[in-house]
Design an enzyme around this catalytic site. Sequence first.
Site, PDB file in Angstrom:
ATOM      1  N   THR A   1      52.896  33.042  37.736  1.00 59.16           N
ATOM      2  CA  THR A   1      53.234  34.467  37.743  1.00 59.16           C
ATOM      3  C   THR A   1      53.981  34.868  36.469  1.00 59.16           C
ATOM      4  OG1 THR A   1      55.286  34.063  38.994  1.00 59.16           O
ATOM      5  CG2 THR A   1      53.301  34.581  40.255  1.00 59.16           C
ATOM      6  N   GLY A   2      53.502  34.332  35.353  1.00 52.76           N
ATOM      7  CA  GLY A   2      53.991  34.779  34.058  1.00 52.76           C
ATOM      8  C   GLY A   2      53.367  36.112  33.694  1.00 52.76           C
TER       9      GLY A   2
ATOM     10  N   ARG B   1      43.892  28.457  20.347  1.00 54.98           N
ATOM     11  CA  ARG B   1      43.798  28.175  21.786  1.00 54.98           C
ATOM     12  C   ARG B   1      43.587  26.691  22.031  1.00 54.98           C
ATOM     13  NH1 ARG B   1      40.970  32.961  20.721  1.00 54.98           N
ATOM     14  NH2 ARG B   1      41.790  34.809  21.770  1.00 54.98           N
TER      15      ARG B   1
ATOM     16  N   PRO C   1      43.189  26.518  26.535  1.00 52.92           N
ATOM     17  CA  PRO C   1      41.847  26.926  26.125  1.00 52.92           C
ATOM     18  C   PRO C   1      40.927  27.000  27.345  1.00 52.92           C
ATOM     19  CG  PRO C   1      42.181  24.626  25.571  1.00 52.92           C
ATOM     20  CD  PRO C   1      43.484  25.122  26.111  1.00 52.92           C
TER      21      PRO C   1
ATOM     22  N   ASP D   1      36.816  39.228  25.093  1.00 54.53           N
ATOM     23  CA  ASP D   1      36.246  39.378  23.753  1.00 54.53           C
ATOM     24  C   ASP D   1      35.111  40.399  23.766  1.00 54.53           C
ATOM     25  OD1 ASP D   1      37.553  36.752  22.504  1.00 54.53           O
ATOM     26  OD2 ASP D   1      36.682  36.243  24.444  1.00 54.53           O
TER      27      ASP D   1
ATOM     28  N   ARG E   1      36.615  43.844  24.075  1.00 55.02           N
ATOM     29  CA  ARG E   1      37.150  44.252  22.772  1.00 55.02           C
ATOM     30  C   ARG E   1      36.017  44.684  21.842  1.00 55.02           C
ATOM     31  NH1 ARG E   1      41.026  38.910  22.621  1.00 55.02           N
ATOM     32  NH2 ARG E   1      42.957  39.895  23.380  1.00 55.02           N
TER      33      ARG E   1
ATOM     34  N   HIS F   1      26.237  48.211  24.731  1.00 51.20           N
ATOM     35  CA  HIS F   1      25.830  46.966  25.389  1.00 51.20           C
ATOM     36  C   HIS F   1      25.760  45.868  24.338  1.00 51.20           C
ATOM     37  CE1 HIS F   1      25.076  49.375  28.915  1.00 51.20           C
ATOM     38  NE2 HIS F   1      24.387  50.201  28.157  1.00 51.20           N
TER      39      HIS F   1
ATOM     40  N   HIS G   1      35.806  30.797  23.858  1.00 53.86           N
ATOM     41  CA  HIS G   1      36.817  31.858  23.773  1.00 53.86           C
ATOM     42  C   HIS G   1      37.825  31.381  22.732  1.00 53.86           C
ATOM     43  CE1 HIS G   1      39.670  34.940  24.656  1.00 53.86           C
ATOM     44  NE2 HIS G   1      40.544  34.118  25.212  1.00 53.86           N
TER      45      HIS G   1
END
Length: 317
Positions: free
Chosen positions: A14-15, A92, A125, A152, A155, A172, A179
């Site tokens: 729960t960070g 990552r 990662p 990603d 974004r 699209h 990632h």
Amino acid sequence: MKNGGGNRVAVIGTGFVGASYAFALLNQGIADEIVLIDANENKAAGDAMDFNHGKVFAPKPTDIWHGDYRDCRAADLVVICAGANQKPGETRLDLVDKNIAIFRSIVESVMASGFQGLFLVATNPVDILTYATWKFSGLPPERVIGSGTILDTARFRFLLGEYFAIAPTNVHAYIIGEHGDTELPVWSQADIGGVPIRKWIESKGEQAREDLERIFANVRDAAYQIIEKKGATYYGIAMGLARVTRAILHNENAILTVSAYLDGLYGERDVYIGVPAVINRNGIREVIEIELDDHEQTWFHHSAATLKEVLARFFFR
């Protein structure tokens, strides 16, 4: 431990990400039950209190409490957000050594509860840790999903929509692969309103091509930029996790770019990596193999090889 019935989501960690995700679930009315589990029990208890005080404003009744791994037994979905965070200057993949051991403990504790649902992994990662979750859990690969390149891709669509002055929901386009630093844009299949993006820029010349490459660079490096400015990224990925959760619990058969297991598609085997996949109540119904041009196919293989090189340190003995 509650016994109210309905769709139960267990959030482990729960960070920033886990709490933001639970907040998104509550505000969108996606789950019937949300149990918060964290090594810092006071943090989870405080979050549960805070969420409960806002339930009167939520769109539907939702039971929220802090619990432990026993509560995973009746969960439909366990979402893992726990682990070491990415620090400024870290990739990552730098996080893998810290988080593999954490994940073994988490996944084994969840499975010991008698859990029979799906896993959704958010921690980076993410492709490596989704593979680890699959291995540690012993579940079929379709029941273990990573958040992959869902953020990603979001974004990418946002920045393309901003560039072309088009609503991002009508753009699209996919980011696939790791990632991370080796992810790739699928320009060959990107379109706006059914018109290929490559046609949109034909009349604009070399400058437009440079603009699009800059857009991709901003997508790939977005996390670094946000971490530098505020220390962590969490709202965007929390909303992405909520979108995957809705697709699962509502049995939507939605196509989302998640980290999925490949066993021959895209010419790759034994790796979890970001690709479009059909998501429903059973997990990953199928992976969508979109057609890549030669450059994209080579790039994708490089991305998969990067992940396999890391996996080899832990699983390919």
